[in-house]
Scaffold this motif. Structure first.
Motif, short mmCIF file in Angstrom:
data_model
loop_
_atom_site.label_atom_id
_atom_site.label_comp_id
_atom_site.label_asym_id
_atom_site.label_seq_id
_atom_site.Cartn_x
_atom_site.Cartn_y
_atom_site.Cartn_z
N GLY A 16 0.82 -1.21 0.00
CA GLY A 16 0.00 0.00 0.00
C GLY A 16 0.86 1.26 0.00
N VAL A 17 1.91 1.26 0.81
CA VAL A 17 2.82 2.40 0.86
C VAL A 17 3.51 2.56 -0.50
N LEU A 18 3.87 1.46 -1.15
CA LEU A 18 4.51 1.52 -2.46
C LEU A 18 3.61 2.20 -3.48
N ILE A 19 2.33 1.87 -3.47
CA ILE A 19 1.39 2.51 -4.39
C ILE A 19 1.30 4.01 -4.12
N ILE A 20 1.21 4.38 -2.85
CA ILE A 20 1.09 5.80 -2.49
C ILE A 20 2.36 6.56 -2.88
N VAL A 21 3.53 6.01 -2.55
CA VAL A 21 4.79 6.69 -2.85
C VAL A 21 4.97 6.83 -4.36
N TYR A 22 4.68 5.78 -5.10
CA TYR A 22 4.82 5.85 -6.56
C TYR A 22 3.88 6.93 -7.13
N SER A 23 2.65 6.98 -6.64
CA SER A 23 1.70 7.98 -7.14
C SER A 23 2.18 9.39 -6.83
N LEU A 24 2.72 9.61 -5.64
CA LEU A 24 3.24 10.93 -5.28
C LEU A 24 4.44 11.31 -6.13
N VAL A 25 5.36 10.37 -6.33
CA VAL A 25 6.54 10.65 -7.15
C VAL A 25 6.12 10.98 -8.58
N ARG A 26 5.20 10.21 -9.11
CA ARG A 26 4.72 10.44 -10.48
C ARG A 26 4.03 11.79 -10.60
N PHE A 28 4.37 14.60 -8.60
CA PHE A 28 5.20 15.78 -8.35
C PHE A 28 6.41 15.88 -9.28
N THR A 29 6.96 14.77 -9.74
CA THR A 29 8.16 14.84 -10.58
C THR A 29 7.87 14.53 -12.04
N GLY A 30 6.79 13.89 -12.32
CA GLY A 30 6.48 13.54 -13.70
C GLY A 30 7.19 12.27 -14.15
N LEU A 31 7.96 11.65 -13.27
CA LEU A 31 8.63 10.40 -13.61
C LEU A 31 7.65 9.25 -13.48
N GLY A 32 7.78 8.28 -14.34
CA GLY A 32 6.90 7.13 -14.25
C GLY A 32 7.08 6.21 -15.43
N PHE A 33 6.33 5.14 -15.43
CA PHE A 33 6.37 4.18 -16.52
C PHE A 33 5.34 4.58 -17.57
N SER A 34 5.32 3.84 -18.66
CA SER A 34 4.29 4.08 -19.66
C SER A 34 2.94 3.72 -19.07
N GLU A 35 1.89 4.20 -19.71
CA GLU A 35 0.54 3.98 -19.16
C GLU A 35 0.20 2.49 -19.08
N LYS A 36 0.58 1.75 -20.10
CA LYS A 36 0.28 0.32 -20.12
C LYS A 36 1.07 -0.42 -19.03
N MET A 37 2.36 -0.08 -18.92
CA MET A 37 3.20 -0.72 -17.90
C MET A 37 2.72 -0.35 -16.49
N GLU A 38 2.32 0.88 -16.33
CA GLU A 38 1.82 1.34 -15.02
C GLU A 38 0.56 0.58 -14.62
N ARG A 39 -0.34 0.36 -15.57
CA ARG A 39 -1.57 -0.37 -15.28
C ARG A 39 -1.26 -1.80 -14.84
N TYR A 40 -0.32 -2.46 -15.55
CA TYR A 40 0.08 -3.82 -15.17
C TYR A 40 0.74 -3.84 -13.79
N LEU A 41 1.54 -2.84 -13.50
CA LEU A 41 2.20 -2.75 -12.21
C LEU A 41 1.18 -2.62 -11.08
N MET A 42 0.23 -1.71 -11.25
CA MET A 42 -0.79 -1.50 -10.21
C MET A 42 -1.68 -2.74 -10.07
N ASP A 43 -2.06 -3.35 -11.18
CA ASP A 43 -2.87 -4.58 -11.11
C ASP A 43 -2.10 -5.68 -10.39
N GLY A 44 -0.81 -5.80 -10.69
CA GLY A 44 0.01 -6.82 -10.03
C GLY A 44 0.11 -6.60 -8.53
N ILE A 45 0.26 -5.34 -8.13
CA ILE A 45 0.35 -5.03 -6.70
C ILE A 45 -0.96 -5.34 -5.99
#
Length: 101
Positions: A16-26, A28-45
């Protein structure tokens, strides 16, 4: 090594903390994975967290059954079964146990 329920709780909270931290980093900084990869990552978590939750419930059920079995064994040790069945009989027909002799 067997995983305890406390460890499962810690792992689930960490996901849960990983999801929150990733969302905040994405955000405020604009860093992140592609939309498709991000969806798979969140679904996997989320699927991993659900799996851990189900395993936690299984461990809780097993612990409850174990505790009930211990209590039943302790109760049977204190009061033998055949003595309980004899209570319905008149006193002259009851079997004599070690305490009655």
């Amino acid at each position: 090594m067997k995983i305890t329920r406390k460890q499962l709780l810690f792992i689930t909270a960490s996901l849960g903390v990983l999801i929150i931290v990733y969302s905040l980093v994405r955000h405020f900084t604009g860093l992140g994975f592609s939309e498709k990869m991000e969806r798979y990552l969140m679904d996997g978590i989320v699927i991993a967290a659900l799996g851990l939750f189900m395993y936690n419930r299984k461990l809780a059920r097993d612990e409850k059954q174990e505790q009930a079995a211990k209590e039943a064994a302790l109760k049977n040790e204190e009061e033998p079964e055949d003595r309980g069945q004899d209570q319905a009989l008149p006193h002259w027909e009851r079997q004599k146990g070690p305490a009655d002799q």
